[in-house]
Structures are given as C-alpha cells and as structure tokens.
Write a protein that holds these residues in place. Structure first.
Motif, PDB file in Angstrom:
ATOM      1  N   UNK A  47      47.470 109.086 -62.631  1.00 55.01           N
ATOM      2  CA  UNK A  47      48.674 109.878 -62.922  1.00 55.01           C
ATOM      3  C   UNK A  47      49.662 109.800 -61.761  1.00 55.01           C
ATOM      4  N   UNK A  48      49.167 109.857 -60.537  1.00 58.28           N
ATOM      5  CA  UNK A  48      50.032 109.735 -59.367  1.00 58.28           C
ATOM      6  C   UNK A  48      50.701 108.364 -59.321  1.00 58.28           C
ATOM      7  N   UNK A  49      49.957 107.320 -59.663  1.00 55.38           N
ATOM      8  CA  UNK A  49      50.526 105.971 -59.693  1.00 55.38           C
ATOM      9  C   UNK A  49      51.615 105.850 -60.746  1.00 55.38           C
ATOM     10  N   UNK A  50      51.401 106.433 -61.914  1.00 54.93           N
ATOM     11  CA  UNK A  50      52.396 106.367 -62.992  1.00 54.93           C
ATOM     12  C   UNK A  50      53.664 107.117 -62.596  1.00 54.93           C
ATOM     13  N   UNK A  51      53.521 108.295 -62.033  1.00 50.11           N
ATOM     14  CA  UNK A  51      54.688 109.082 -61.627  1.00 50.11           C
ATOM     15  C   UNK A  51      55.454 108.371 -60.514  1.00 50.11           C
ATOM     16  N   UNK A  52      54.751 107.810 -59.551  1.00 48.45           N
ATOM     17  CA  UNK A  52      55.396 107.089 -58.455  1.00 48.45           C
ATOM     18  C   UNK A  52      56.127 105.861 -58.975  1.00 48.45           C
ATOM     19  N   UNK A  53      55.483 105.097 -59.857  1.00 47.40           N
ATOM     20  CA  UNK A  53      56.124 103.912 -60.428  1.00 47.40           C
ATOM     21  C   UNK A  53      57.383 104.295 -61.203  1.00 47.40           C
ATOM     22  N   UNK A  54      57.306 105.353 -61.992  1.00 45.52           N
ATOM     23  CA  UNK A  54      58.454 105.793 -62.781  1.00 45.52           C
ATOM     24  C   UNK A  54      59.602 106.232 -61.875  1.00 45.52           C
TER      25      UNK A  54
END
Length: 79
Positions: A47-54
């Motif tokens: 989830x942290x990776x997805x939010x950071x990428x977005x």
C-alpha cells in the motif's frame, strides 16, 4: 520494487522479531499470529508503494502536462 521483494522474503523473520511476547504461546497460535502479521506487513508495504508511486506520478506528470498544454483555462469553461 526491491524493498517489496525483500519484505516478502523476510516478512516471517520480521514478524518473529516483532513478537517476542508470543514465544510462550502454543505453536499453532504463535505461527498463525506471526504469519498473519507477516501478511499484514507485506500488504502495508505494498500500500505504501502504491501511494508513493501515485504521488510521484501525479506530481511529475502534472508538471509535464502543464508545460505541454500551457497554463490557460481548460477548454469549455467560459467566464
């Protein structure tokens, strides 16, 4: 990506480190709890990776889009 691979490979070891209080539990409950914690750690990292990428994509892409299109008003909005 490398951090997610590392987290996926070591989630159980990290869960073991975080739950020394469960050492006295019966083996079944201890393994279940640590396994569930390992899965939650991986999901949290994902989830942290997805939010950071977005966030990065919108920040960089927004600046590039404004530069390509210009700073004018969007089409269709009359004043």
């Amino acid at each position: 990506m490398a951090a997610l691979v590392y987290l996926g490979n070591n989630a159980n070891d990290i869960a073991d480190f975080l739950t020394p209080f469960a050492d006295g539990w019966s083996e079944g409950w201890r393994d279940f709890f640590r396994g569930a914690l390992g899965v939650l750690l991986f999901i949290g990292g994902l989830a942290l990776a997805v939010v950071t990428f977005t966030a990065l994509t919108l920040t960089i892409g927004g600046a590039l889009l404004r530069e390509a299109v210009g700073e004018g008003r969007p089409a269709g909005r009359a004043r």
